[in-house]
Design a protein around this motif. Structure first.
Motif, PDB file in Angstrom:
ATOM      1  N   ALA A 146       0.840  -1.198   0.000  1.00 54.84           N
ATOM      2  CA  ALA A 146       0.000   0.000   0.000  1.00 54.84           C
ATOM      3  C   ALA A 146       0.870   1.242   0.000  1.00 54.84           C
ATOM      4  N   ARG A 147       0.440   2.254  -0.732  1.00 58.34           N
ATOM      5  CA  ARG A 147       1.172   3.522  -0.716  1.00 58.34           C
ATOM      6  C   ARG A 147       0.933   4.260   0.604  1.00 58.34           C
ATOM      7  N   PHE A 148      -0.280   4.129   1.154  1.00 60.45           N
ATOM      8  CA  PHE A 148      -0.630   4.798   2.406  1.00 60.45           C
ATOM      9  C   PHE A 148      -1.289   3.802   3.359  1.00 60.45           C
ATOM     10  N   GLY A 202       3.086   9.161   4.803  1.00 58.40           N
ATOM     11  CA  GLY A 202       2.289   8.068   4.279  1.00 58.40           C
ATOM     12  C   GLY A 202       1.452   7.350   5.325  1.00 58.40           C
ATOM     13  N   LEU A 203       1.685   7.649   6.606  1.00 55.11           N
ATOM     14  CA  LEU A 203       0.949   7.009   7.692  1.00 55.11           C
ATOM     15  C   LEU A 203       0.012   8.024   8.336  1.00 55.11           C
ATOM     16  N   TYR A 204      -1.202   7.568   8.642  1.00 51.65           N
ATOM     17  CA  TYR A 204      -2.217   8.442   9.232  1.00 51.65           C
ATOM     18  C   TYR A 204      -2.892   7.746  10.415  1.00 51.65           C
ATOM     19  N   PHE A 205      -3.403   8.553  11.346  1.00 54.29           N
ATOM     20  CA  PHE A 205      -4.149   8.039  12.492  1.00 54.29           C
ATOM     21  C   PHE A 205      -5.544   8.648  12.485  1.00 54.29           C
ATOM     22  N   LEU A 206      -6.509   7.858  12.918  1.00 52.27           N
ATOM     23  CA  LEU A 206      -7.886   8.328  12.921  1.00 52.27           C
ATOM     24  C   LEU A 206      -8.638   7.685  14.087  1.00 52.27           C
ATOM     25  N   GLY A 207      -9.576   8.433  14.652  1.00 50.51           N
ATOM     26  CA  GLY A 207     -10.427   7.906  15.719  1.00 50.51           C
ATOM     27  C   GLY A 207      -9.941   8.179  17.121  1.00 50.51           C
ATOM     28  N   ASP A 244      -8.521  14.255   2.405  1.00 50.15           N
ATOM     29  CA  ASP A 244      -8.044  15.383   1.596  1.00 50.15           C
ATOM     30  C   ASP A 244      -6.519  15.397   1.532  1.00 50.15           C
ATOM     31  N   HIS A 245      -5.898  15.106   2.660  1.00 45.94           N
ATOM     32  CA  HIS A 245      -4.431  15.096   2.695  1.00 45.94           C
ATOM     33  C   HIS A 245      -3.876  13.990   1.807  1.00 45.94           C
ATOM     34  N   ILE A 246      -4.475  12.809   1.884  1.00 43.63           N
ATOM     35  CA  ILE A 246      -4.035  11.689   1.050  1.00 43.63           C
ATOM     36  C   ILE A 246      -4.222  12.018  -0.424  1.00 43.63           C
ATOM     37  N   THR A 247      -5.361  12.606  -0.763  1.00 43.50           N
ATOM     38  CA  THR A 247      -5.643  12.946  -2.164  1.00 43.50           C
ATOM     39  C   THR A 247      -4.624  13.943  -2.702  1.00 43.50           C
ATOM     40  N   THR A 248      -4.274  14.930  -1.899  1.00 36.59           N
ATOM     41  CA  THR A 248      -3.279  15.914  -2.325  1.00 36.59           C
ATOM     42  C   THR A 248      -1.914  15.262  -2.512  1.00 36.59           C
ATOM     43  N   GLN A 249      -1.506  14.402  -1.583  1.00 40.77           N
ATOM     44  CA  GLN A 249      -0.221  13.715  -1.722  1.00 40.77           C
ATOM     45  C   GLN A 249      -0.191  12.815  -2.960  1.00 40.77           C
ATOM     46  N   LEU A 293       2.483  12.851  -6.140  1.00 40.56           N
ATOM     47  CA  LEU A 293       3.215  11.641  -6.512  1.00 40.56           C
ATOM     48  C   LEU A 293       2.943  11.230  -7.950  1.00 40.56           C
ATOM     49  N   ALA A 294       1.829  11.707  -8.522  1.00 43.95           N
ATOM     50  CA  ALA A 294       1.486  11.371  -9.906  1.00 43.95           C
ATOM     51  C   ALA A 294       2.213  12.251 -10.920  1.00 43.95           C
ATOM     52  N   TYR A 295       2.988  13.201 -10.462  1.00 40.22           N
ATOM     53  CA  TYR A 295       3.727  14.102 -11.356  1.00 40.22           C
ATOM     54  C   TYR A 295       4.680  13.286 -12.233  1.00 40.22           C
ATOM     55  N   ASP A 296       4.616  13.468 -13.567  1.00 40.05           N
ATOM     56  CA  ASP A 296       5.417  12.612 -14.450  1.00 40.05           C
ATOM     57  C   ASP A 296       6.795  13.215 -14.725  1.00 40.05           C
TER      58      ASP A 296
END
Length: 431
Positions: free
Chosen positions: A124-126, A372-377, A401-406, A410-413
């Protein structure tokens, strides 16, 4: 061969389901892994009579109301669990139940994580740790084994019939401890309730639930707790239709209040001399909220019924003015101790440098210090409301939102052209 996905979400309780909704809305491929069933802790690690502490109109996600629960009523624990199962089905969450995550560690020489599970390896990327704060029951080693026939944590308590005949010492006076002590007393038991520092809001005041008052007063948005109040419990109850927790009423019902449980030697438990102070500080927080509500009503010209009696506390009972300092367990007929002393997080499966010297996640609003690591709850993840169902939903949106922006960066070619342009950085994605 290992399976691949963009995001692995660990845990399918309220945090994991909320995370899945926001990731799906952003078009982010992901898997939600749950070692038991969806919202399992609501089903199997709570007592039989537990209900949500917030009314159904408040303690829910925006996309679905509770079926068969009136807006101002309090959902039972099984109704809450069923709600999250239904929500996961509604949003098509890619949940895999019966899958335990045994470890997650960063890849060497390339981005992402190797997530090992009971059913194989996933790249997994994240990774989002959505397991919440209720992983490991905190059971202080104060009363030695054998001092009483039964010692149990609130997560293992189900009903009075579960305990041997005799009196009960309940340690902890947050919502769990108060409700368990009250249930035991109503069943005919003699009960001692050990009361520590606490916040005691009104269940309802001038026709509005305390959840509403904290909302209009802006208190759900408090970003940090008061100094020393990070772990202060909230004494409020949705039991029996909901009511304000009043320790004087508990004492008048026959429950003996005692101070913070400090030690036990030769079968004698000793309590701190802090009961009066703890009660007084809880009263002060209660009265302060009433005053703030009154000022809000006057300032906004609201036509809400006055409630002067709510400000009258009455005299302290004798167990508060002359508190017991010690309790001979055998002499008092105490056969059970119920530890309503909370939980600790358990991230033993995360082999990542993302924790401080006390084992707490290093994070800001769920974004870990480990990329790449996140915490929730977690309580106070972003604000006071983070500990509530609706607050988790909003925290999950920020993390998504943070994951989507990252991902967009990372998709930059290699030719300098974004494969998909990064979303503008907004207040929701700034950190």
């Amino acid at each position: 061969m290992s399976e691949e996905t963009e995001v692995v979400v660990v845990g399918a309780g309220q945090a994991g389901v909320a995370m899945s909704e926001h990731l799906s809305a952003a078009g982010v491929p992901h898997l939600v892994l749950e070692r038991h069933r969806i919202a399992e802790r609501w089903r199997s690690e709570r007592w039989d009579s537990l209900v949500a502490n917030g009314p159904a109109w408040h303690d829910r996600f925006p996309g679905l109301e509770f079926p068969d629960v009136a807006p101002d009523a309090f959902a039972s624990k099984d109704q809450v669990a069923d709600y999250f199962v239904a929500y996961a089905e509604k949003i098509g969450a890619p949940v895999r139940t019966g899958v335990e995550v045994t470890s997650a560690r960063r890849h060497e020489g390339r981005p992402g994580f190797r997530v090992e599970t009971s059913q194989g390896v996933i790249d997994a990327r994240f990774v989002v740790a959505a397991t919440g704060p209720f992983q490991r029951p905190v059971h202080p080693a104060i009363v030695p084994d054998g001092a009483v026939p039964a010692q149990i944590h609130s997560s293992g308590y189900r009903n009075p019939e579960q305990l041997p005949d005799g009196a009960v010492l309940v340690v902890g006076a947050g919502s769990s401890g108060v409700q368990i002590a009250d249930e035991l007393r109503r069943s005919g038991r003699e009960v001692f309730l050990s009361v520590g520092p606490h916040d005691r809001p009104p269940r309802e005041y001038r026709g509005r639930d305390f959840c509403w008052w904290l909302g209009v007063l802006g208190r759900w948005d408090a970003e940090t707790p008061a100094q020393g109040a990070e772990h202060v419990t909230i004494a409020v109850s949705g039991a029996r239709g909901g009511h304000t927790v009043d320790f004087r009423e508990l004492a008048s019902s026959g429950i003996e209040l005692v101070g913070l449980t400090e030690s036990c030697e030769d079968g004698v438990v000793r309590f701190a001399p802090d009961l009066g102070r703890n009660i007084a500080e809880g009263d002060a927080k209660y009265l302060e909220l009433l005053r703030a509500a009154d000022e809000y009503i006057a300032r906004n010209g609201l036509d809400l019924p006055e409630e002067p009696q709510a400000h009258v506390l009455g005299p302290d009972p004798r167990c508060v003015t002359a508190p017991r300092r010690e309790l001979d367990l055998a002499g008092a007929g105490v056969t059970s101790v119920v530890w309503a002393t909370g939980f600790a997080a358990d991230y033993g499966w995360l082999d990542v440098d993302a924790f401080d010297e006390r084992g707490r996640p290093r994070q800001r609003r769920g974004v870990s210090s480990a990329p790449g690591l996140y915490f929730l709850g977690l309580p106070w993840l972003s604000r006071r409301g983070s500990a509530f169902i609706w607050g988790v939903w909003h925290d999950a949106r920020y993390v998504a939102d943070h994951i989507t922006t990252q991902r967009s960066y990372l998709a930059y070619d290699a030719h300098g052209t974004p494969a998909s342009a990064p979303a503008p950085v907004s207040a929701a994605t700034q950190s």
